[in-house]
Scaffold this motif. Structure first.
Motif: not given
Length: 600
Positions: A328, A351-354, A385, A387, A390, A574
């Motif tokens: 995270p 789980t996520d990307w920058r 990021t 996330s 959102q 994400a």
């Protein structure tokens, strides 16, 4: 009638005589001086009524008498009790015109007596005779016969009322009653059952709006053939009765309202029945179009996967870089070897990307929606990021989609904004549906013509069903759409090496300049064949990893393509806001404890 009057008991006539004694004949205005009613019942529950009305027109010049007789009354929630009236005759012993016109409407039978070309004044006598069916009420313990001898709708005063009510031959009432006054009043008036079996009643000095009702109770079985005449005021079969008129109106409304929409939809409907395999192979994007443009052209919808495909296409063209994040916070001081559980399984997406914006990229040549997407994603800085987007991505996405619609219209592929066109037809369909339902309900409750209203409602459903097909492509747009279909088929089933590698754009970055697999991934996402494109790539020899995409694990152990497909998926977790927790029912002061305090 003279003989009947001579037999009235003195006890009943005495008060009437007193009232007449006070009459001087000087009263002004119209009035009924005498109202005699003779009711003769039959074994079938019908009655024959004779009314002798001494009407004083005074100095007014009128054409004659107007008598209103109710022929219907509420019985139950969905049924009325009817009193069919027949055998109407009218005479005038005083020589007044007795022409009669009878109409029936809204539960009232109107008997209009007189000559429209002749006027009368002063006192005239009218004798009305008619038969009414279904009046008696048979019962297990007793039979009852009731009659509104004088209705409450008279607009003139009535000086004297005499009523005689008799049952079938030989039937003698066991009880009799009389009530006088306004509707609902129970004020008794003189009534007596004579030895011969007749009920006689009398009343005097009735004001306008007052009436007289008499009733007699007979032994059970007095009316063996009697039964109330009931009529359903609502039933599906009655309300939706099929007749040539109702069917014609319903079908006519359907055709008149739905046919224009059907013809319009046929002009704007995609020709999906054409076999793409029969079209010329298309190995490059038609007219070097952008992914979102082709995806919107194909089905007339700009959706989230067109937006994520655009984001991926901007990375391919060097406007941003994408880096995978597995933790995270992605703390650089964390050592992955200290926690092996953080490592992803082979093929599992991050789980996520920058996202990192490339400041040196030249924004010239960007379409409006592409610039809006970049500005929305990087509104808080050049590094973000996924996330973190959102809470704001839905707003950015909506703006981008509106601009994509405007873009395809500007390119000359659609006659008008597809989204606005669909919305307009959805509103038309909804309005027709609501109007049709309301019209059908009103007709069902008030008539037998409800079937005529269903045509409008069905037309509304037809328009709603066709609203999605209403956007119209131009001739040029239809041609490009067919080429796009062929290109989509090529992406879904062609080895990347089989595609034309010469179709390159000058703004491509890194490996995308030489690797069509990288170049066409955004198109595969926008055209809905990303999964097929991924499978084709996995069967082919792996090419160089894109320099704009940084994996968090060695490329030799985790494939880049599944991660890229997951990144561009409209279901990317994400970008999905977390589900709200709690019921939202907590309020200040709504629990135990609390209170307060102060100094003392």
């Amino acid at each position: 009638m003279a003989e009947r009057r001579s037999r009235w008991p003195a006890a009943l006539l005495a008060p009437v005589a007193v009232a007449l004694a006070g009459c001087t004949g000087s009263e002004q205005g119209e009035a009924i001086r005498s109202y005699e009613v003779d009711v003769q019942a039959a074994a079938d529950g019908s009655v024959t009524v004779e009314e002798t009305i001494d009407y004083d027109f005074a100095d007014e010049e009128r054409h004659g008498l107007l008598r209103l007789v109710p022929d219907r009354a509420p019985y139950e929630q969905t049924r009325d009790r009817r009193y069919p009236i027949s055998d109407i005759t009218v005479q005038s012993p005083t020589g007044a015109p007795a022409q009669t016109e009878v109409t029936s409407e809204d539960g009232i039978t109107t008997i209009q007596v007189g000559d429209p070309d002749t006027e009368v004044s002063g006192r005239h006598t009218y004798v009305l005779r008619y038969r009414v069916a279904g009046v008696a009420d048979p019962g297990d313990d007793a039979d009852r016969l009731a009659w509104n001898a004088v209705g409450t709708d008279w607009e003139v005063p009535i000086d004297r009322v005499e009523v005689r009510l008799a049952g079938p031959p030989g039937a003698i009432p066991v009880d009799g009653e009389c009530a006088v006054g306004e509707p609902g009043d129970r004020t008794p008036c003189p009534a007596q059952v004579e030895a011969g079996g007749e009920l006689r009643a009398a009343a005097e000095a009735l004001e306008p709006g007052e009436g007289v009702t008499v009733s007699a109770t007979f032994p059970s079985g007095t009316f063996p053939d009697a039964a109330p005449v009931l009529e359903d005021t609502f039933s599906p079969a009655r309300a939706f009765r099929l007749t040539p008129a109702t069917a014609g109106l319903g079908l006519g409304g359907l055709v008149a309202l739905a046919l224009p929409a059907v013809l319009r939809a046929r002009r704007g409907r995609p020709r999906d029945d054409l076999d793409a395999s029969g079209e010329a192979p298309q190995l490059t994007p038609p007219q070097d179009a952008r992914p979102a443009q082709l995806g919107t052209l194909l089905d007339g919808h700009a959706q989230r996967h067109e937006v994520t495909a655009t984001l991926l296409d901007l990375a391919v063209r060097g406007f941003l870089r994408i880096e995978e994040l597995d933790a995270p916070e992605d703390d650089p001081e964390d050592d992955p070897e200290d926690d092996p559980g953080d490592e992803r399984a082979d093929g599992e997406p991050p789980t996520d990307w920058r996202l990192l914006r490339t400041p040196e990229a030249d924004p010239r040549g960007l379409r409006r929606y592409e610039q809006q997407l970049l500005d929305g994603v990087f509104a808080d800085g050049d590094v973000v990021t996924m996330s973190d987007l959102q809470s704001t991505f839905a707003t950015t996405e909506a703006e981008v989609r509106r601009s994509v619609y405007a873009d395809v219209v500007e390119l000359g592929w659609f006659v008008a904004d597809p989204s606005a066109t669909r919305s307009r037809w959805y509103r038309i369909g909804t309005a027709l549906l609501v109007a049709g339902v309301v019209l059908t309900v009103v007709l069902a409750l008030t008539s037998t013509w409800a079937l005529a209203g269903t045509g409008v409602a069905v037309a509304g459903l037809v328009v709603l069903g066709l609203a999605g097909r209403m956007p119209q492509r131009t001739v040029a747009g239809e041609q490009v759409r067919r080429q796009t279909r062929s290109f989509r088929s090529s992406l879904a089933g062609t080895d990347p090496t089989g595609l034309v590698e010469g179709a390159r754009m000058p703004d491509l970055a890194g490996a995308a300049r030489t690797d069509v697999a990288v170049r066409y991934l955004p198109h595969a996402v926008a055209l809905g064949v990303a999964a097929e494109w991924q499978r084709v790539l996995q069967r082919a020899a792996p090419g160089p990893a894109p320099d704009w995409y940084v994996s968090s694990s060695p490329a030799s152990t985790i494939a880049v393509w599944p991660a890229l497909v997951a990144f561009s998926s409209p279901d990317n977790p994400a970008l999905t806001p977390p589900a709200a927790t709690g019921s939202g029912s907590t309020s200040v002061g709504g629990a135990a404890g609390g209170g307060g305090g102060g100094s003392w």
